[in-house]
Motif scaffolding. Sequence first.
Motif, PDB file in Angstrom:
ATOM      1  N   THR A   9       0.837  -1.197   0.000  1.00 45.27           N
ATOM      2  CA  THR A   9       0.000   0.000   0.000  1.00 45.27           C
ATOM      3  C   THR A   9       0.873   1.248   0.000  1.00 45.27           C
ATOM      4  OG1 THR A   9      -0.114  -0.019   2.421  1.00 45.27           O
ATOM      5  CG2 THR A   9      -1.868  -1.171   1.246  1.00 45.27           C
ATOM      6  N   THR A  10       0.327   2.310  -0.533  1.00 44.84           N
ATOM      7  CA  THR A  10       1.000   3.604  -0.463  1.00 44.84           C
ATOM      8  C   THR A  10       0.000   4.635   0.047  1.00 44.84           C
ATOM      9  OG1 THR A  10       0.473   4.063  -2.772  1.00 44.84           O
ATOM     10  CG2 THR A  10       2.640   3.131  -2.324  1.00 44.84           C
ATOM     11  N   GLY A  17       5.088   8.481   1.945  1.00 44.84           N
ATOM     12  CA  GLY A  17       4.552   7.980   0.689  1.00 44.84           C
ATOM     13  C   GLY A  17       5.240   6.739   0.158  1.00 44.84           C
ATOM     14  N   TRP A  18       6.225   6.243   0.887  1.00 44.28           N
ATOM     15  CA  TRP A  18       6.929   5.028   0.463  1.00 44.28           C
ATOM     16  C   TRP A  18       5.980   3.828   0.535  1.00 44.28           C
ATOM     17  CZ3 TRP A  18      11.855   4.612  -1.382  1.00 44.28           C
ATOM     18  CH2 TRP A  18      12.657   5.748  -1.290  1.00 44.28           C
ATOM     19  N   PRO A  19       6.140   2.848  -0.342  1.00 47.60           N
ATOM     20  CA  PRO A  19       5.310   1.646  -0.289  1.00 47.60           C
ATOM     21  C   PRO A  19       5.504   0.917   1.040  1.00 47.60           C
ATOM     22  CG  PRO A  19       6.523   1.741  -2.346  1.00 47.60           C
ATOM     23  CD  PRO A  19       7.065   2.827  -1.472  1.00 47.60           C
ATOM     24  N   CYS A  20       4.385   0.504   1.630  1.00 46.26           N
ATOM     25  CA  CYS A  20       4.401  -0.196   2.918  1.00 46.26           C
ATOM     26  C   CYS A  20       3.678  -1.529   2.797  1.00 46.26           C
ATOM     27  CB  CYS A  20       3.717   0.655   3.988  1.00 46.26           C
ATOM     28  SG  CYS A  20       4.619   2.171   4.369  1.00 46.26           S
ATOM     29  N   ARG A  27       8.003  -0.373   5.852  1.00 43.43           N
ATOM     30  CA  ARG A  27       8.262  -0.072   4.454  1.00 43.43           C
ATOM     31  C   ARG A  27       8.764  -1.299   3.706  1.00 43.43           C
ATOM     32  NH1 ARG A  27      12.342   3.436   3.552  1.00 43.43           N
ATOM     33  NH2 ARG A  27      13.252   2.954   5.560  1.00 43.43           N
TER      34      ARG A  27
END
Length: 64
Positions: A9-10, A17-20, A27
């Motif tokens: 999710t972002t 805003g990094w993908p997690c 992250r």
Amino acid sequence: MESLQHRITTNPRQCGGWPCIRGMRIRVAAVLQLFAAGLSAEQILAEMPDLEALDLQAALHYAA
């Protein structure tokens, strides 16, 4: 494959805003760094008990 994509999710208001992973503050990059450091999937899951094995697969798939 689709179930893996939903695990990443972002959110611009979370972790810059990094993908997690699954909306948590873990992250994708952090998971990948642990793999790059030589940790096994089992070691990562022990280090981050909120993660599931499919989360690790999703992170690797995302990186690919």
